[in-house]
Scaffold this motif. Sequence first.
Motif, PDB file in Angstrom:
ATOM      1  N   GLN A   1       0.823  -1.201   0.000  1.00  0.00           N
ATOM      2  CA  GLN A   1       0.000   0.000   0.000  1.00  0.00           C
ATOM      3  C   GLN A   1       0.856   1.249   0.000  1.00  0.00           C
ATOM      4  OE1 GLN A   1      -3.011  -0.209  -0.956  1.00  0.00           O
ATOM      5  NE2 GLN A   1      -4.334   0.020   0.826  1.00  0.00           N
ATOM      6  N   VAL A   2       0.381   2.265  -0.691  1.00  0.00           N
ATOM      7  CA  VAL A   2       1.051   3.551  -0.738  1.00  0.00           C
ATOM      8  C   VAL A   2       0.066   4.620  -0.292  1.00  0.00           C
ATOM      9  CG1 VAL A   2       2.115   5.270  -2.231  1.00  0.00           C
ATOM     10  CG2 VAL A   2       2.575   2.837  -2.623  1.00  0.00           C
ATOM     11  N   GLN A   3       0.511   5.454   0.601  1.00  0.00           N
ATOM     12  CA  GLN A   3      -0.290   6.614   1.005  1.00  0.00           C
ATOM     13  C   GLN A   3       0.370   7.864   0.429  1.00  0.00           C
ATOM     14  OE1 GLN A   3       0.826   4.369   3.698  1.00  0.00           O
ATOM     15  NE2 GLN A   3      -0.952   3.190   3.029  1.00  0.00           N
ATOM     16  N   LEU A   4      -0.458   8.734  -0.123  1.00  0.00           N
ATOM     17  CA  LEU A   4       0.033   9.958  -0.759  1.00  0.00           C
ATOM     18  C   LEU A   4      -0.633  11.159  -0.106  1.00  0.00           C
ATOM     19  CD1 LEU A   4      -0.273   8.782  -4.483  1.00  0.00           C
ATOM     20  CD2 LEU A   4       1.812   8.830  -3.087  1.00  0.00           C
ATOM     21  N   ILE A   5       0.159  12.146   0.207  1.00  0.00           N
ATOM     22  CA  ILE A   5      -0.377  13.366   0.804  1.00  0.00           C
ATOM     23  C   ILE A   5       0.144  14.562   0.026  1.00  0.00           C
ATOM     24  CG2 ILE A   5      -0.506  14.809   2.862  1.00  0.00           C
ATOM     25  CD1 ILE A   5      -0.205  12.320   4.538  1.00  0.00           C
ATOM     26  N   GLU A   6      -0.778  15.340  -0.529  1.00  0.00           N
ATOM     27  CA  GLU A   6      -0.417  16.549  -1.261  1.00  0.00           C
ATOM     28  C   GLU A   6      -0.427  17.756  -0.331  1.00  0.00           C
ATOM     29  OE1 GLU A   6      -3.316  14.228  -4.052  1.00  0.00           O
ATOM     30  OE2 GLU A   6      -3.167  14.762  -1.934  1.00  0.00           O
ATOM     31  N   SER A   7       0.370  18.734  -0.692  1.00  0.00           N
ATOM     32  CA  SER A   7       0.374  20.009   0.016  1.00  0.00           C
ATOM     33  C   SER A   7       0.852  21.092  -0.935  1.00  0.00           C
ATOM     34  CB  SER A   7       1.279  19.949   1.247  1.00  0.00           C
ATOM     35  OG  SER A   7       2.620  19.694   0.860  1.00  0.00           O
ATOM     36  N   GLY A   8       0.692  22.330  -0.513  1.00  0.00           N
ATOM     37  CA  GLY A   8       1.203  23.445  -1.293  1.00  0.00           C
ATOM     38  C   GLY A   8       0.163  24.232  -2.052  1.00  0.00           C
TER      39      GLY A   8
END
Length: 126
Positions: free
Chosen positions: A1-8
Amino acid sequence: QVQLIESGGGLVQPGGSLRLSCVGSGRTLGLYNMGWFRQAPGKEREFVVSINWSGGTTDYTDSVKGRFTISRDNAKNTVYLQMNSLKFEDTAVYYCAAQTATQWSSRRIVNGYNYWGQGTQVTVSS
């Protein structure tokens, strides 16, 4: 599993710039091609740009060529989207996504990606 978190994401005037980041956890992003998509209100999610697992190949949709730049730092498990000369029509929620390295042929397709972040809002307004 991969967790992705965007920001900016944020609010920016036309002509301005923003840099989005997408940090992965769970597995190394170096195993995956990465893509950025966006979705404006009332519209379908659309492809923006993708980068292959090594960073050696990129693909941009025509509307952002020359303005947006994707990059990745596999040591930091992070993918970036530098957005310059922003326009009103760039307003959307931006999502990063990961696909296995062998799926490059489907890089422009929403269903071609296995993992998605929660999105970050980009608003271009005067």
